[in-house]
Design an enzyme around this catalytic site. Structure first.
Site, PDB file in Angstrom:
ATOM      1  N   HIS A  82      -3.913 -11.452  -8.545  1.00  0.00           N
ATOM      2  CA  HIS A  82      -4.918 -11.699  -7.495  1.00  0.00           C
ATOM      3  C   HIS A  82      -6.335 -11.823  -8.059  1.00  0.00           C
ATOM      4  O   HIS A  82      -7.247 -12.195  -7.324  1.00  0.00           O
ATOM      5  CB  HIS A  82      -4.908 -10.575  -6.453  1.00  0.00           C
TER       6      HIS A  82
ATOM      7  N   ASP B   2       6.169 -12.641  -6.832  1.00  0.00           N
ATOM      8  CA  ASP B   2       5.598 -11.545  -6.038  1.00  0.00           C
ATOM      9  C   ASP B   2       5.515 -12.002  -4.580  1.00  0.00           C
ATOM     10  O   ASP B   2       5.326 -13.186  -4.303  1.00  0.00           O
ATOM     11  CB  ASP B   2       4.207 -11.216  -6.582  1.00  0.00           C
TER      12      ASP B   2
ATOM     13  N   HIS C 134       3.218 -11.599  -2.487  1.00  0.00           N
ATOM     14  CA  HIS C 134       1.878 -12.074  -2.138  1.00  0.00           C
ATOM     15  C   HIS C 134       1.536 -13.315  -2.963  1.00  0.00           C
ATOM     16  O   HIS C 134       1.992 -13.463  -4.093  1.00  0.00           O
ATOM     17  CB  HIS C 134       0.841 -10.983  -2.410  1.00  0.00           C
TER      18      HIS C 134
ATOM     19  N   ASP D 295       7.820  -6.782  -4.662  1.00  0.00           N
ATOM     20  CA  ASP D 295       7.499  -6.387  -3.289  1.00  0.00           C
ATOM     21  C   ASP D 295       8.089  -7.321  -2.231  1.00  0.00           C
ATOM     22  O   ASP D 295       7.835  -7.143  -1.037  1.00  0.00           O
ATOM     23  CB  ASP D 295       5.978  -6.218  -3.098  1.00  0.00           C
TER      24      ASP D 295
HETATM   25 ZN   LIG Z   1       2.365  -8.299  -4.224  1.00  0.00          ZN
END
Ligand SMILES: [Zn+2]
Length: 308
Positions: free
Chosen positions: A122, A159, A161, A243
């Site tokens: 991120h 992931d 996200h 996740d």
């Molecule tokens: Zn994540």
């Protein structure tokens, strides 16, 4: 050939406030889950400043150093924190990826997994966010391109996200193919199909909340793996977040532990076709401690099988 496990105890010194999901215990669980596996254990070096400056401006690094607290926490945003040990941890996480790329490209390991934190995908060029300080995956890509002289490096980010930081850092990099799947809608909100980069080298794969292994496998088979094969990467960097697991508290995908084994085996099979199996993987998210440990073990077991 063997699989390298790259880590460092400094990564346990990046502390977050009580109740924060990106906690020290995550790395403990991952390392415990990998105990007993046949791995070449490697100590992550500190990244050189030049490694960090390949992807982040000097002012960004200076800002992190300035804000590093002598005790307690410095809060960067709603969920990203610095503790006194955060920068040493971040320099180990980044340096571990540099070392892993060196080992795999020099033939000292068949593939590698970096068990480190803070995670990286991120972190944008000038913005720490989403628990991330340095863009570890993008940094590994740039090191392979600029230091080792590769022409084509791919990233696969599974992931849950969006890998907004990796996308931002490699947006204008024609030598890098970035494939990232993410639940949508979900924080950070980016990752639509029409975000394709300056050279059409970004491939976003949004997955609806509730999607499980079947939807993920279909999406990767249809959209990700044909692009990856056509690109013929000389190295594949994996942003391995766990996740998307059904037990994870931060998202609503329903992957099972064996889905992480499946996607890892598929990536390794393509790497075997394109680049002698060269894969370097870095730990990103995963916040249910048991699911994280089990899934990371499933991931690394497939890396070990592929490197044999
Ligand atoms: Zn994540």
């Amino acid at each position: 050939m063997t699989t390298a496990l790259v880590t460092h105890a400094d990564c346990l010194d990046h502390v977050t406030p009580p109740g924060h999901p990106e906690q020290v215990a995550r790395l403990d669980h991952v390392l415990h889950a990998l105990a007993g596996l046949d791995l070449t254990r490697v100590t992550a070096p500190l990244a050189a400043e030049d490694d960090i400056l390949r992807i982040h401006p000097a002012g960004y690094l200076a800002g992190l150093r300035r804000n590093l607290p002598a005790q307690g926490f410095y809060q960067i945003d709603g969920d990203t924190f610095l503790s006194p040990g955060s920068l040493s941890a971040a320099f180990r996480a980044a340096g571990g990826m540099v070392r892993a790329v060196d080992m795999v490209l020099n033939g000292d390991a068949g593939n590698a997994f970096c068990a480190a934190r803070p995670p990286g995908h991120h972190a944008e060029r000038e913005t720490a966010m989403g628990f991330c300080l340095f863009g570890n995956a993008a940094l590994a890509v740039k090191h392979a391109l600029d230091f080792h002289g590769l022409q084509r490096v791919a990233v696969v980010d599974f992931d849950v996200h969006h890998g907004n930081g990796t996308q931002d850092l490699l947006w204008d990099e024609a030598r890098a193919l970035v494939i990232t799947s993410q639940q949508m809608p979900l924080w950070p909100g980016t990752g639509r199909i029409d975000e394709t980069g300056m050279h059409d080298t970004i491939v976003n794969i949004p997955l609806a909340p509730g999607s499980g292994g079947a939807e993920m496998r279909a999406a990767y088979a249809d959209r990700a793996f044909p692009r990856l094969r056509a690109f013929a990467p000389e190295l594949i960097v994996v942003s391995a977040g766990f996740d998307a697991h059904r037990d994870d508290p931060l998202a609503q995908l329903t992957w099972e532990t064996e889905d992480f084994a499946w996607i890892t085996a598929e990536i390794c099979a393509i790497a075997a076709e394109c680049c002698a199996g060269r894969v370097v993987s870095t730990l990103e998210g995963g916040y249910d401690l048991k699911a994280l440990g089990d899934s990371a073990r499933a991931h690394v077991e497939e890396l070990i099988k592929a490197a044999r």
